[in-house]
Motif scaffolding. Structure first.
Motif, PDB file in Angstrom:
ATOM      1  N   LYS A 168       0.900  -1.267   0.004  1.00 44.88           N
ATOM      2  CA  LYS A 168      -0.223  -0.061   0.111  1.00 44.88           C
ATOM      3  C   LYS A 168       0.954   1.183   0.083  1.00 44.88           C
ATOM      4  O   LYS A 168       1.881   1.040   0.631  1.00 44.88           O
ATOM      5  N   LYS A 169       0.430   2.102  -0.598  1.00 47.08           N
ATOM      6  CA  LYS A 169       1.103   3.650  -0.520  1.00 47.08           C
ATOM      7  C   LYS A 169       0.585   4.156   0.868  1.00 47.08           C
ATOM      8  O   LYS A 169      -0.407   3.675   1.536  1.00 47.08           O
ATOM      9  N   TRP A 170       1.297   5.333   1.428  1.00 45.84           N
ATOM     10  CA  TRP A 170       1.027   5.922   2.687  1.00 45.84           C
ATOM     11  C   TRP A 170      -0.618   6.126   2.814  1.00 45.84           C
ATOM     12  O   TRP A 170      -1.145   5.736   3.802  1.00 45.84           O
ATOM     13  N   ILE A 171      -1.300   6.983   1.865  1.00 50.85           N
ATOM     14  CA  ILE A 171      -2.448   7.202   1.791  1.00 50.85           C
ATOM     15  C   ILE A 171      -3.359   6.133   1.838  1.00 50.85           C
ATOM     16  O   ILE A 171      -4.491   6.044   2.614  1.00 50.85           O
ATOM     17  N   GLU A 172      -3.134   5.082   0.948  1.00 53.44           N
ATOM     18  CA  GLU A 172      -3.925   3.909   1.270  1.00 53.44           C
ATOM     19  C   GLU A 172      -4.032   3.077   2.348  1.00 53.44           C
ATOM     20  O   GLU A 172      -4.858   2.697   2.906  1.00 53.44           O
ATOM     21  N   ALA A 173      -2.607   3.042   3.235  1.00 55.67           N
ATOM     22  CA  ALA A 173      -2.486   2.562   4.470  1.00 55.67           C
ATOM     23  C   ALA A 173      -3.335   3.600   5.565  1.00 55.67           C
ATOM     24  O   ALA A 173      -4.056   2.813   6.398  1.00 55.67           O
ATOM     25  N   ARG A 174      -3.424   4.778   5.215  1.00 52.84           N
ATOM     26  CA  ARG A 174      -4.191   5.627   6.174  1.00 52.84           C
ATOM     27  C   ARG A 174      -5.845   5.349   6.092  1.00 52.84           C
ATOM     28  O   ARG A 174      -6.339   5.469   7.118  1.00 52.84           O
ATOM     29  N   PHE A 175      -6.377   5.069   4.642  1.00 52.54           N
ATOM     30  CA  PHE A 175      -7.629   4.903   4.757  1.00 52.54           C
ATOM     31  C   PHE A 175      -7.979   3.571   5.059  1.00 52.54           C
ATOM     32  O   PHE A 175      -9.240   3.177   5.412  1.00 52.54           O
ATOM     33  N   ALA A 176      -7.050   2.477   4.820  1.00 53.61           N
ATOM     34  CA  ALA A 176      -7.244   1.206   5.421  1.00 53.61           C
ATOM     35  C   ALA A 176      -7.519   1.188   6.910  1.00 53.61           C
ATOM     36  O   ALA A 176      -8.328   0.484   7.608  1.00 53.61           O
ATOM     37  N   CYS A 177      -6.695   1.893   7.867  1.00 52.62           N
ATOM     38  CA  CYS A 177      -6.942   2.064   8.968  1.00 52.62           C
ATOM     39  C   CYS A 177      -8.086   2.556   9.412  1.00 52.62           C
ATOM     40  O   CYS A 177      -8.916   2.347  10.473  1.00 52.62           O
ATOM     41  N   SER A 178      -8.737   3.741   8.630  1.00 48.16           N
ATOM     42  CA  SER A 178      -9.807   4.511   8.790  1.00 48.16           C
ATOM     43  C   SER A 178     -11.050   3.422   8.808  1.00 48.16           C
ATOM     44  O   SER A 178     -12.158   3.475   9.669  1.00 48.16           O
ATOM     45  N   LYS A 179     -11.113   2.706   7.713  1.00 47.91           N
ATOM     46  CA  LYS A 179     -11.945   1.726   7.682  1.00 47.91           C
ATOM     47  C   LYS A 179     -12.118   0.820   8.914  1.00 47.91           C
ATOM     48  O   LYS A 179     -13.118   0.042   8.920  1.00 47.91           O
ATOM     49  N   LEU A 180     -11.084   0.389   9.465  1.00 52.04           N
ATOM     50  CA  LEU A 180     -10.857  -0.375  10.553  1.00 52.04           C
ATOM     51  C   LEU A 180     -11.430   0.249  11.886  1.00 52.04           C
ATOM     52  O   LEU A 180     -11.177  -0.398  12.884  1.00 52.04           O
ATOM     53  N   GLN A 181     -11.786   1.477  11.657  1.00 50.78           N
ATOM     54  CA  GLN A 181     -11.900   2.298  12.840  1.00 50.78           C
ATOM     55  C   GLN A 181     -10.917   2.658  13.889  1.00 50.78           C
ATOM     56  O   GLN A 181     -10.842   2.871  15.006  1.00 50.78           O
ATOM     57  N   GLY A 182      -9.784   2.934  12.998  1.00 52.61           N
ATOM     58  CA  GLY A 182      -8.752   3.445  13.905  1.00 52.61           C
ATOM     59  C   GLY A 182      -7.827   4.273  13.052  1.00 52.61           C
ATOM     60  O   GLY A 182      -8.341   5.124  12.406  1.00 52.61           O
ATOM     61  N   ARG A 183      -6.380   4.599  13.233  1.00 59.30           N
ATOM     62  CA  ARG A 183      -5.589   5.465  12.570  1.00 59.30           C
ATOM     63  C   ARG A 183      -4.253   4.887  12.527  1.00 59.30           C
ATOM     64  O   ARG A 183      -3.841   3.946  13.053  1.00 59.30           O
ATOM     65  N   LEU A 184      -3.510   5.537  11.421  1.00 57.24           N
ATOM     66  CA  LEU A 184      -1.972   4.919  11.361  1.00 57.24           C
ATOM     67  C   LEU A 184      -1.258   5.171  12.520  1.00 57.24           C
ATOM     68  O   LEU A 184      -1.374   6.368  13.174  1.00 57.24           O
ATOM     69  N   VAL A 185      -0.403   4.336  12.964  1.00 63.21           N
ATOM     70  CA  VAL A 185      -0.201   4.424  14.565  1.00 63.21           C
ATOM     71  C   VAL A 185       0.679   5.469  14.752  1.00 63.21           C
ATOM     72  O   VAL A 185       1.438   6.220  14.046  1.00 63.21           O
TER      73      VAL A 185
END
Length: 289
Positions: free
Chosen positions: A183-200
């Motif tokens: 994943k790109k950084w922005i893709e990882a960011r939104f992946a965390c958002s969909k999991l109800q979290g945030r990039l660490v």
């Protein structure tokens, strides 16, 4: 007397017919109201989902524009971009269609007395009052977030709760998800958002040691970046950069375009191109009771 009896029976038939017609009209009204609420709900839900996808695409474009400008001649490195577009809370109405009573309180005598009084009133009321309550007010919350309530991801202990969702790992009152897949950084960011979290966001050596043992050894995206102002690094939880674990010589903004931070297999941090694809990414959120 016989004529009066016939008149009373005729009035009863008329009232029964009116009662049946009124009940049918009320049923049709209830059905129309339900269809109207359902149609409005579906249209608004579709529009809000489209808005969410649009916001995600706009955020991706901002990051790609920022990284492209950093490598474009004539563009000042670290030049501040226009303010990031605000994230509009996505709300979905859950108001249930107001209900209309299916029965109308009308009092109609079902039988005619077998005995007729000697004195019969000369007039018989031709109408029976019927009170039809209007559509009752809908109850319940009018909005339902499509995602969990905003998370405060401060590392400051404020609770003894340590419950985490499935596939998340608990550590010091926070939950961590170790994502896998390029994943790109922005893709990882939104992946965390969909999991109800945030990039660490990392705020202590103990937390760093915990992450180093479990994170992808090929490298993982973390929630640190300097996309707006070069050299001004910001965590996803917006807390200060009170702890750092940079690889020696980093951050160096190599090529004037390294604005997102990765954690190497050793646990050391390195600023990298946001459009690079890493195999790992780490999310966090507060634990619950």
């Amino acid at each position: 007397m016989s004529q009066n009896m016939e008149k009373i029976q005729a009035e009863q038939k008329t009232m029964k017919s009116q009662d049946s017609e009124l009940s049918q009209n009320l049923n049709e009204l209830r059905e129309d109201l339900s269809n109207l609420h359902s149609q409005g709900f579906n249209e608004r839900h579709t529009a809000l989902r489209a808005l969410g996808r649009l916001q995600e695409e706009v955020a991706k474009l901002w990051i790609e524009l920022r990284t492209s400008n950093a490598r474009t001649p004539g563009v000042t490195p670290g030049e501040k971009l226009p303010p990031t577009l605000p994230i509009v809370p996505i709300t979905v109405p859950t108001t249930e269609p107001a209900t209309v009573p299916t029965t109308v309180p009308t009092t109609v005598p079902t039988t005619v007395p077998t005995t007729v009084p000697t004195t019969v009133p000369t007039t018989v009321p031709t109408t029976v009052p019927a009170t039809v309550p209007a559509a009752g007010p809908a109850t319940g919350p009018t909005t339902l977030p499509t995602t969990a309530a905003p998370l405060s991801l401060s590392s400051t202990p404020g609770s003894t709760c340590n419950t985490c969702p499935e596939q998340w790992v608990s550590f010091q009152k926070k939950c961590y998800y170790f994502g896998e897949g390029p994943k790109k950084w922005i893709e990882a960011r939104f992946a965390c958002s969909k999991l109800q979290g945030r990039l660490v966001s990392i705020h202590s050596q103990e937390e760093q040691d915990f992450l180093t043992k479990r994170a992808n050894k090929k490298g993982s995206w973390i929630g640190l970046r300097d996309l707006n102002i070069e050299g001004e690094f910001v965590w996803m939880d917006e807390n200060p950069l009170d702890y750092s674990n940079w690889q020696p010589g980093e951050p160096n903004n190599e090529g004037e375009g390294e604005d997102c931070v990765m954690m190497q297999g050793s646990g050391r941090w390195n600023d990298a191109f946001c459009l690079s694809r890493l195999d790992g990414w780490v999310c966090d959120r507060l634990a619950t009771c």
